[in-house]
Design an enzyme around this catalytic site. Sequence first.
Site, mmCIF file in Angstrom:
data_model
loop_
_atom_site.group_PDB
_atom_site.id
_atom_site.type_symbol
_atom_site.label_atom_id
_atom_site.label_comp_id
_atom_site.label_asym_id
_atom_site.label_seq_id
_atom_site.Cartn_x
_atom_site.Cartn_y
_atom_site.Cartn_z
ATOM 1 C CG ASP A 119 -1.918 1.130 1.229
ATOM 2 O OD1 ASP A 119 -1.977 1.864 0.224
ATOM 3 O OD2 ASP A 119 -2.646 1.273 2.222
ATOM 4 C CB THR A 192 -8.262 1.773 -2.019
ATOM 5 O OG1 THR A 192 -7.493 2.983 -1.844
ATOM 6 C CG2 THR A 192 -7.310 0.592 -2.057
ATOM 7 C CG ASP A 241 -3.097 0.361 7.839
ATOM 8 O OD1 ASP A 241 -2.433 0.710 6.850
ATOM 9 O OD2 ASP A 241 -3.198 1.068 8.860
#
Length: 318
Positions: A119, A192, A241
């Site tokens: 990420d 995302t 996360d």
Amino acid sequence: RAGGAAMEPECRVLSIQSHVVRGYVGNKAATFPLQVLGFEVDTVNSVQFSNHTGYAHWKGQVLNSDELHELYEGLKLNKVNRYDYVLTGYTRDTSFLTMVVDIVQELKQQNSNLVYVCDPVMGDKWNGEGSMYVPKDLLPVYRDKVVPVADIITPNQFEAELLTGRKIYTEKDALEVMDMLHAMGPETVVITSSDLQAPLGNDYLIALGSHRKTKADGTRITQRIRVESPKVDAVFVGTGDLFAAMLLAWTHKHPNNLKVACEKTVSAMQHVLQRTIKSAKVQAGEGNKPNSAQLELRMVQSKKDIENPEIIVKATVL
């Protein structure tokens, strides 16, 4: 063989992320869901803080790149440096990030099938304006060193734009940006969140995914999907996360079906966020805005949803 069923082969994840004593971000947000979904998780805590930095106060320690290297050396000396996955998130320090790349490259020599899920946390957009919340010198490290060794990346729209140097105004732009990101290395790219207009309307957020596979005969197939999920009216910490960890798990369980992997990931997210906001509002009391402590993700309470998410968000194949 347990109970006559074939045991799934052990799958081991090295997760290099921050740790908080209280609450759920970084490794605290990633470890529990991965364990619940059957993974062995080895954690390196890049920082140890009392709580996340969205609170009024925080205290704690930061791991430097030499200390990271020392921990890795310990694993290597015991010949237990074999992993199926590496997972990384928020990092503030270029030398630490560079050390992560060295470790990933060495682990890929140990196991050529290793999958690195990254990420690339650098910043976000507020009211249409993007800003970086890590030092600017991390961008070239992510772009030139990290992304090329990554297999799955989960940038938000702003981060995808930073990595490619290209702005996204339309879904077509986004698909082209994802192709540019594939060309840099990763075979799976998930944007995302974005500020693109959702077909379902303004109360929905769009995420986009792209999976590019090269078949044995050299032909490339790309699967692309759009996921629209209901907006939840609160600022949560640790959601990225949690998302990356669950995406790791579900792409592992559905290796050639990004649609199903994303549906399960985003649906589980929705269950966790809905439970969190409901509970936070009760704690804050009528008419009060929940604070950071009240908005901590209801992770343990969501165990069943993480393990076996009821699909409440569908993906569209593009």
